[in-house]
Write an enzyme that holds these catalytic residues in place. Structure first.
Site, PDB file in Angstrom:
ATOM      1  N   VAL A   1     -36.795 -51.486 -63.005  1.00  0.00           N
ATOM      2  CA  VAL A   1     -37.165 -51.129 -64.391  1.00  0.00           C
ATOM      3  C   VAL A   1     -36.484 -49.672 -63.951  1.00  0.00           C
ATOM      4  O   VAL A   1     -36.138 -48.814 -64.539  1.00  0.00           O
ATOM      5  CB  VAL A   1     -38.031 -50.713 -64.524  1.00  0.00           C
ATOM      6  CG1 VAL A   1     -38.465 -50.657 -66.244  1.00  0.00           C
ATOM      7  CG2 VAL A   1     -38.484 -52.257 -65.399  1.00  0.00           C
TER       8      VAL A   1
ATOM      9  N   THR B   1     -44.441 -52.900 -68.348  1.00  0.00           N
ATOM     10  CA  THR B   1     -44.463 -53.785 -69.543  1.00  0.00           C
ATOM     11  C   THR B   1     -46.116 -54.000 -69.512  1.00  0.00           C
ATOM     12  O   THR B   1     -47.239 -54.277 -68.190  1.00  0.00           O
ATOM     13  CB  THR B   1     -44.335 -55.274 -69.281  1.00  0.00           C
ATOM     14  OG1 THR B   1     -42.912 -56.081 -68.910  1.00  0.00           O
ATOM     15  CG2 THR B   1     -44.754 -55.877 -70.593  1.00  0.00           C
TER      16      THR B   1
ATOM     17  N   LEU C   1     -34.852 -55.365 -70.020  1.00  0.00           N
ATOM     18  CA  LEU C   1     -33.726 -56.156 -68.923  1.00  0.00           C
ATOM     19  C   LEU C   1     -33.183 -57.016 -67.668  1.00  0.00           C
ATOM     20  O   LEU C   1     -34.826 -57.579 -68.016  1.00  0.00           O
ATOM     21  CB  LEU C   1     -32.331 -54.774 -67.456  1.00  0.00           C
ATOM     22  CG  LEU C   1     -34.564 -53.929 -66.621  1.00  0.00           C
ATOM     23  CD1 LEU C   1     -34.347 -55.360 -65.591  1.00  0.00           C
ATOM     24  CD2 LEU C   1     -34.438 -52.690 -66.568  1.00  0.00           C
TER      25      LEU C   1
ATOM     26  N   GLY D   1     -38.429 -68.460 -63.334  1.00  0.00           N
ATOM     27  CA  GLY D   1     -39.450 -67.961 -62.707  1.00  0.00           C
ATOM     28  C   GLY D   1     -38.618 -65.777 -63.125  1.00  0.00           C
ATOM     29  O   GLY D   1     -38.942 -66.292 -63.633  1.00  0.00           O
TER      30      GLY D   1
ATOM     31  N   CYS E   1     -40.644 -60.920 -64.799  1.00  0.00           N
ATOM     32  CA  CYS E   1     -41.539 -60.868 -65.947  1.00  0.00           C
ATOM     33  C   CYS E   1     -42.133 -61.719 -67.018  1.00  0.00           C
ATOM     34  O   CYS E   1     -43.101 -61.775 -67.177  1.00  0.00           O
ATOM     35  CB  CYS E   1     -40.473 -60.773 -66.651  1.00  0.00           C
ATOM     36  SG  CYS E   1     -39.751 -59.201 -66.589  1.00  0.00           S
TER      37      CYS E   1
HETATM   38  C1  UDX Z   1     -36.347 -61.734 -68.286  1.00  0.00           C
HETATM   39  C2  UDX Z   1     -35.918 -61.567 -69.552  1.00  0.00           C
HETATM   40  O1  UDX Z   1     -34.816 -62.388 -69.964  1.00  0.00           O
HETATM   41  C3  UDX Z   1     -35.926 -59.699 -69.845  1.00  0.00           C
HETATM   42  O2  UDX Z   1     -36.073 -59.323 -71.311  1.00  0.00           O
HETATM   43  C4  UDX Z   1     -37.161 -59.086 -69.286  1.00  0.00           C
HETATM   44  O3  UDX Z   1     -37.027 -57.667 -69.474  1.00  0.00           O
HETATM   45  C5  UDX Z   1     -37.264 -59.744 -68.022  1.00  0.00           C
HETATM   46  O4  UDX Z   1     -37.546 -60.939 -67.765  1.00  0.00           O
HETATM   47  P1  UDX Z   1     -35.442 -61.837 -65.824  1.00  0.00           P
HETATM   48  O5  UDX Z   1     -36.677 -62.294 -65.229  1.00  0.00           O
HETATM   49  O6  UDX Z   1     -34.328 -61.095 -64.832  1.00  0.00           O
HETATM   50  O7  UDX Z   1     -35.476 -61.290 -67.310  1.00  0.00           O
HETATM   51  O8  UDX Z   1     -34.248 -63.372 -66.006  1.00  0.00           O
HETATM   52  P2  UDX Z   1     -33.666 -64.729 -67.400  1.00  0.00           P
HETATM   53  O9  UDX Z   1     -32.126 -64.204 -66.760  1.00  0.00           O
HETATM   54  O10 UDX Z   1     -34.394 -63.875 -68.412  1.00  0.00           O
HETATM   55  O11 UDX Z   1     -34.156 -65.261 -66.711  1.00  0.00           O
HETATM   56  C6  UDX Z   1     -35.519 -66.036 -66.645  1.00  0.00           C
HETATM   57  C7  UDX Z   1     -36.088 -67.600 -65.705  1.00  0.00           C
HETATM   58  O12 UDX Z   1     -35.867 -68.314 -66.742  1.00  0.00           O
HETATM   59  C8  UDX Z   1     -35.260 -67.563 -64.509  1.00  0.00           C
HETATM   60  O13 UDX Z   1     -35.469 -68.136 -63.532  1.00  0.00           O
HETATM   61  C9  UDX Z   1     -34.263 -68.413 -64.637  1.00  0.00           C
HETATM   62  O14 UDX Z   1     -33.243 -69.585 -64.437  1.00  0.00           O
HETATM   63  C10 UDX Z   1     -34.938 -69.223 -66.207  1.00  0.00           C
HETATM   64  N1  UDX Z   1     -34.139 -69.393 -67.469  1.00  0.00           N
HETATM   65  C11 UDX Z   1     -33.466 -68.523 -68.098  1.00  0.00           C
HETATM   66  C12 UDX Z   1     -34.002 -71.333 -68.098  1.00  0.00           C
HETATM   67  O15 UDX Z   1     -34.259 -71.693 -67.230  1.00  0.00           O
HETATM   68  N2  UDX Z   1     -33.566 -71.973 -69.248  1.00  0.00           N
HETATM   69  C13 UDX Z   1     -33.004 -70.786 -69.073  1.00  0.00           C
HETATM   70  O16 UDX Z   1     -31.393 -70.726 -70.768  1.00  0.00           O
HETATM   71  C14 UDX Z   1     -32.424 -69.318 -69.247  1.00  0.00           C
END
Ligand code: UDX
Length: 448
Positions: free
Chosen positions: A25, A133, A165, A269, A272
């Site tokens: 961040v 957060t 993000l 995972g 966040c």
């Molecule tokens: C997330 C939020 O998207 C972001 O807005 C916030 O600020 C921080 O948390 P991030 O953790 O970087 O971001 O990744 P993201 O792309 O959202 O994916 C999070 C997890 O969800 C990953 O493990 C991903 O594999 C999983 N996921 C995502 C799924 O299993 N299915 C989906 O359709 C989307």
């Protein structure tokens, strides 16, 4: 009218901004703000990290970050000397971690540590922006803390500006955000922050501080809920013979549902979703309330992470002596981050059961080695990883995996059983090939 706006903007254009914390961040925020012309000083306690960044090296892997850092170096300073950074800053962003405590609540130690340093050092009026957060109400407490502890006679306003993000797309998500949320209690803080973001390509929503804090949790937790929901649907699809991808597609056409974040897999995972779902759930119970939906999302996700191990038991009674190929260690592609990655739950189970684990990941190996330096055989290529394997687990949908010639699994593995936790391939690619391909929420092709 237009002229006035331009003059106003010029007045505050070259703002002096300090950013506390150079994690995902803080660093991304600092670099993006510098790229827009602000003079940004990034502060961190880690001397080694600061030295790396002074040389233009990003301590995290994030697409486009290092390039933008190089381009913006004239406007960027990296230091451990917080006093020099805070004393005359117009705006100070707090972007430090708020890790999960044992009870699920957010640990605010680092936020208050920075608040203490700000209180001791600011010599000019400024806006302190909490980007980390934090539980709803924290901004109020930080402001009260600052006002009670300021060493100099200055005016401080605290504002909430949550970060949305996603790792892997952090720079794009910041420069072209879906929205910028400003939670302010004074007009002046709102005006200053609108100027900070004047050159960003994003709609700005101004709310009060508590609503801004809540928007962050409510958004993340909703996305986590969406994923857990589609994962439960996927599990039922497997039982009733439906195909979750078609189901998600059919749902996604409805604009009220939307087609994003409906990819089923082995659970979410990252830094966040796991933390923020637990934190909101904790906050609700602390206030004698219960977030039943969020609790369910957490529970489903924990079960989902073990889905491939459970599937593997269909093919082998025990893993003792088996060679297991693992493709992907990070929690998602595009990052070297392992936080809450399914690999960290599954690999120990495989090792405990006596399996020989061979693993591949394009960027995550260095971090994984910190957990398992010797217990795993790390490979440079997918081919090397799957050679002579009795079973293959796919945990991350890296492009190298999705673009991989599936015939090579048959050619190189001892027994071509592929458990795909991210639905990287079409099931049709495996039909009639003599391989077993077991994915999430879709028909299992069982031919090996
Ligand atoms: C997330 C939020 O998207 C972001 O807005 C916030 O600020 C921080 O948390 P991030 O953790 O970087 O971001 O990744 P993201 O792309 O959202 O994916 C999070 C997890 O969800 C990953 O493990 C991903 O594999 C999983 N996921 C995502 C799924 O299993 N299915 C989906 O359709 C989307």
């Amino acid at each position: 009218m237009r002229k006035k706006a331009r003059i106003n903007r010029r007045e505050v254009w070259n703002m002096k901004i300090a950013v506390a914390g150079t994690g995902y961040v803080g660093l991304v925020t600092g670099v993006c703000l510098a790229s827009k012309g602000h003079h940004v000083t990034c502060v961190d306690v880690d001397e080694a990290k600061i030295q790396m960044m002074q040389k233009g090296i990003s301590p995290i892997y994030e697409e486009g970050l290092e390039e933008l850092m190089h381009e913006s170096m004239d406007n960027l300073t990296f230091t451990t000397d917080y006093a020099s950074a805070y004393k005359d800053a117009n705006v100070i962003f707090i972007g430090v971690g708020t890790p999960e405590k044992k009870d699920g609540s957010a640990n605010l130690t680092y936020v208050y540590k920075v608040a203490k340093q700000i209180a001791e050092t600011v010599e000019h009026d400024c806006v302190v922006v909490v980007k980390s957060t934090v539980p709803i109400g924290t901004n109020d407490k930080v402001e009260a803390y600052l006002n009670a502890n300021l060493a100099h006679d200055v005016q401080i306003s605290v504002a909430s500006n949550p970060e949305f993000l996603a790792q892997g797309t952090a720079v794009r998500d910041t420069l072209h955000a879906a929205r910028i949320v400003l939670g302010v209690e004074t007009e002046q803080a709102g005006t200053v922050l609108k100027e900070v973001y004047a050159d960003f390509d994003a709609p700005i929503l101004v709310t009060n501080r508590r609503s801004a804090e809540m928007i962050k949790y409510a958004s993340n937790d909703f996305l986590a809920l969406k994923i857990s929901y589609i994962n439960e649907i996927a599990n039922l699809c497997e039982i009733v013979g439906a195909n979750v991808e078609d189901v998600a597609k059919g749902m996604g056409y409805d604009p009220r549902i939307g087609n994003r974040f409906l990819n089923s897999g082995i659970g979410y995972g990252g830094s966040c979703f796991p933390k923020d779902t637990k934190a909101l759930s904790w906050l609700a119970s602390f206030n004698d309330n219960e977030m039943k939906t969020i609790k369910a999302a957490i529970e489903v996700n924990e079960g989902q992470k073990l889905k491939l191990i459970k599937k593997a038991r269909k093919y082998y009674d025990e893993f003792e002596g088996l060679t297991v190929a693992v493709l992907g260690l990070t929690f998602k592609p595009g990052t070297d981050d392992l936080r809450e990655a399914p690999s960290l739950v599954n690999i120990p189970l495989l090792l405990d059961d006596g399996a020989k684990v061979k693993a591949w990941d394009p960027v995550g190996v260095k971090n994984f080695k910190k957990h398992y330096p010797d217990e795993i055989e790390y490979c440079d290529t997918i081919e090397e990883t799957i050679t002579d394997a009795d079973i293959c687990f796919i945990f991350t949908e890296w492009e190298d995996v999705t673009q991989f010639d599936v015939n090579l699994y048959k050619k190189l593995m001892k027994k071509p059983i592929i458990l795909d936790g991210r639905n990287c391939y079409s099931i049709e690619d495996f039909r009639g090939t003599g391989m077993t391909y077991d994915s999430i929420g879709r028909q299992c092709i069982q031919e090996a």
